[in-house]
Design an enzyme around this catalytic site. Structure first.
Site, PDB file in Angstrom:
ATOM      1  N   CYS A  13      20.589  19.817  34.163  1.00  0.00           N
ATOM      2  CA  CYS A  13      19.175  19.748  33.846  1.00  0.00           C
ATOM      3  C   CYS A  13      19.041  20.166  32.380  1.00  0.00           C
ATOM      4  O   CYS A  13      19.996  20.637  31.784  1.00  0.00           O
ATOM      5  CB  CYS A  13      18.393  20.681  34.760  1.00  0.00           C
ATOM      6  SG  CYS A  13      16.683  20.181  34.924  1.00  0.00           S
ATOM      7  N   CYS A  89      17.015  16.390  36.623  1.00  0.00           N
ATOM      8  CA  CYS A  89      15.755  16.238  35.894  1.00  0.00           C
ATOM      9  C   CYS A  89      15.820  14.954  35.085  1.00  0.00           C
ATOM     10  O   CYS A  89      16.890  14.504  34.691  1.00  0.00           O
ATOM     11  CB  CYS A  89      15.452  17.446  35.022  1.00  0.00           C
ATOM     12  SG  CYS A  89      16.487  17.686  33.594  1.00  0.00           S
ATOM     13  N   CYS A  97      25.272  12.411  27.668  1.00  0.00           N
ATOM     14  CA  CYS A  97      26.067  13.513  28.210  1.00  0.00           C
ATOM     15  C   CYS A  97      27.424  13.565  27.530  1.00  0.00           C
ATOM     16  O   CYS A  97      27.903  12.552  27.015  1.00  0.00           O
ATOM     17  CB  CYS A  97      26.276  13.328  29.705  1.00  0.00           C
ATOM     18  SG  CYS A  97      24.791  13.483  30.687  1.00  0.00           S
TER      19      CYS A  97
END
Length: 170
Positions: A13, A89, A97
């Protein structure tokens, strides 16, 4: 995927102060012996939200594990190799990422941010309870999947379905 191993799961998140911490706690309890959960954030708050701690303690979870940390911690040499990475989220799902060693399976299981809820204390605490309920449902389904009998494509389809088949609170 073999039956005798423990699968590492990372919940992501943005702030790593509520949703991902709650998911980590749930999976470590429900998946004990089969799964090992971790959590992190792209822009960690530095502290776990106090309502997260209150909720978990009220449900008899140990909370010593809970700390807000950067996802980079899990992309370095020596970090546990992840088998699954789930964003919880919408912000983290849209961010770039890190490259996770081992190419884990990924899915987006977005739930509303309970820390963003405004209003009376009871309303805000209810939002945390709803987050717990949604994540507990998803994780319960996840741990019941027949990991050793699903091929990678079928498993990915099931992971995606878990995130899409639950309505968001509202």
């Amino acid at each position: 995927m073999t039956a005798d191993r423990v699968y590492n799961v990372l919940f992501l998140c943005t702030g790593n102060s509520a949703r991902s911490i709650i998911a980590e706690a749930i999976l470590n309890r429900l998946g004990a012996g089969k799964f090992r959960a971790y959590s992190a954030g792209s822009q960690p708050k530095g502290d776990v939200h106090p309502y997260t701690i209150d909720l978990l303690k009220g449900l008899n979870y140990q909370t010593e594990f809970a700390r807000s940390k950067n996802w980079d911690e899990f992309a370095v040499a020596g970090a546990p190799q992840m088998d699954f990475v789930f964003t919880v989220c919408d912000n983290a799902a849209s961010e770039t990422c890190p490259v996770w060693p081992g190419q884990p399976m990924t899915a987006h299981w977005g739930v509303p941010d309970p820390a963003a809820v405004e209003g009376e204390e009871a309303e805000r605490r209810f939002a945390f309870a709803e987050t717990y309920r949604m994540l507990n449902n998803r994780i319960s389904i996840f741990i019941s999947l027949p990991m050793t009998t699903l091929d990678k494509l079928a498993l990915q389809k099931r992971l995606d379905e878990i995130g899409h088949n639950f309505p968001k609170a509202g």
